[in-house]
Scaffold this active site. Structure first.
Site, PDB file in Angstrom:
ATOM      1  N   TYR A  73       4.611  14.973  -9.998  1.00  0.00           N
ATOM      2  CA  TYR A  73       3.475  14.358  -9.310  1.00  0.00           C
ATOM      3  C   TYR A  73       2.670  15.457  -8.616  1.00  0.00           C
ATOM      4  CZ  TYR A  73       0.887  12.024  -5.590  1.00  0.00           C
ATOM      5  OH  TYR A  73      -0.113  11.603  -4.760  1.00  0.00           O
ATOM      6  N   GLU A  91      -5.613  13.060  -8.228  1.00  0.00           N
ATOM      7  CA  GLU A  91      -4.179  12.813  -8.322  1.00  0.00           C
ATOM      8  C   GLU A  91      -3.726  12.755  -9.768  1.00  0.00           C
ATOM      9  OE1 GLU A  91      -1.565   9.739  -5.845  1.00  0.00           O
ATOM     10  OE2 GLU A  91      -2.384   8.763  -7.605  1.00  0.00           O
TER      11      GLU A  91
END
Ligand code: GDP
Ligand code: MN
Length: 381
Positions: free
Chosen positions: A101, A189
């Site tokens: 992530y 993101e």
């Protein structure tokens, strides 16, 4: 301004982040041609502005044309948490060794850009932050110096990325930071940022929000704000020249003036409620305008109760009440309304409302009282 996954990936690619090639399509036939072009196996991905598409059945792998037709047919037209899928992105499927992530955003309390990284990607990152915070690396960046390669490598090391891909992770973080900074994004993101069996580091998903107020600096991004990205009610409000924002709760918020609307959101949250949307009716008390505002608020089916917060200044409460009564006689709202009238001529305004005895309309004097009433009414509904 939120971007669809494939639009975010196009920005990523411009800044040197690795992504799979693919095509956005709106029909099964176009999906078939796109898949032939990118090569099987492919992944079919719903393009909607909401996360958790995978869990909702909006992301499917297809090994051949038969599977592709089935999945594209199912996903196009699917409803994912209230978002209708009009477009799917077909990309060549990746093999996944690990899911990481990465994100960049502005940490308002620290007044610094924040880079986050975790090897626990692919899943709900809020859950990682809550249950195993040590696995989510948070690194503040000096805004003037920017993110250095040493820092990016340190983040990869602190996060315990596999040793052989730390350079690759650092490259991805640097590129993501560049996207965030140079595109005037408020959020950039990647979840998951994958490592392939060939040890390539690659963005499998994207979540990018651009600062709409900075869009004038990016003429090449202006086309991204096409109406498909917008909530249909937000689009309608824009066309009608009304300030309207959609949220996720079940209480509609209407007020006169942006500041009042903002504090109404806070008071409703404080009373334990969750706003579904908010609308700034601006000054004025015209019944037509009120009717238009109420129509917009109720177009969102999640709304179970509405708080109409009026502070009479130049706009007098009795005028607003008269407008409201005229509007409600026409609309006959299907959900309860709490109307808080305070300020100039408020006593007269409340008296008018009371006398009109409109079904489903309740008058309140203070903001707190109104918030508590509306939260209770929404809970009952
Ligand atoms: P989200 O559910 O909206 O976050 O959509 P994602 O793009 O993150 O996809 C959800 C999940 O689908 C990912 O975490 C992967 O596990 C899986 N997935 C997506 N693309 C591929 C792919 O190309 N290959 C494989 N094997 N899995 C994929
Ligand atoms: Mn994802």
């Amino acid at each position: 301004m939120d971007l669809l996954e494939y639009q975010g990936k196009q920005l990523f690619a411009r800044h040197g982040l690795r992504v799979s090639s693919g095509k956005p399509v709106t029909t099964v036939e176009d999906a078939v041609s796109a898949a032939a072009e990118v090569g099987y196996p492919v992944v079919v991905k719903a393009q909607v502005l909401i996360g958790g598409r995978g869990k909702a059945g909006g992301v499917k792998l297809a090994a051949d044309e038969r599977e592709l037709r089935e999945h594209a047919g199912n996903i196009l037209g699917m409803d994912i948490k209230g978002h209708l899928v009009r477009k799917v992105w077909i990309e060549h499927a990746s093999e996944i060794a690990s899911e990481y992530y990465a994100s960049v955003l502005l940490d308002r309390s620290a007044k610094l850009p924040l880079v986050m990284f975790s090897t626990e990607g692919g899943v709900d990152i809020e859950e990682v932050a809550e249950k195993t915070p040590e696995k989510l690396i948070r690194h503040h960046v000096d805004a003037l110096n920017g993110l250095s390669r040493e820092e990016a490598l340190q983040i990869a090391t602190d996060g315990e990325a596999d040793e052989d891909v730390r350079e690759g992770v650092a490259d991805a973080l640097l590129a993501l930071y560049e996207v965030w900074l140079e595109e005037d994004a408020t959020l950039a993101e990647i979840n998951p940022l994958i490592v392939t069996p060939e040890r390539e580091v690659k963005a499998l998903d994207s979540k990018v929000s651009l600062d709409g107020n900075a869009l004038y600096r990016h003429p090449e991004n202006q086309g991204l704000s096409d109406s498909e990205n917008e909530d249909p009610i937000e689009r309608r409000a824009k066309e009608e020249g009304v300030q309207y924002v959609k949220l996720d709760g079940d209480i509609g918020i209407l007020g006169n003036g942006a500041g009042l609307v903002m504090s109404t959101l806070d008071v409703v949250a404080q009373a334990g409620g969750s706003p579904a949307n908010f609308l700034d009716a601006g000054g004025g008390s015209n019944a037509e305008k009120i009717k238009q505002a109420v129509d917009l608020l109720l177009a969102n089916e999640a709304v179970k109760a509405v708080l109409f917060n009026i502070f009479g200044g130049i706009t007098r409460c009795d005028e607003v009440a008269t407008g409201l009564i005229a509007a409600f006689e026409e609309i006959k709202p299907s959900v309860p309304f709490v109307v808080r009238l305070d300020g100039t001529n408020d006593v007269e305004g409340r008296r008018l409302l009371q006398e009109a005895a409109l079904p489903n309309v309740h008058a309140a004097k203070t903001m707190n009282e109104a918030a508590e009433m509306v939260v209770a009414l929404a809970a009952e509904a």
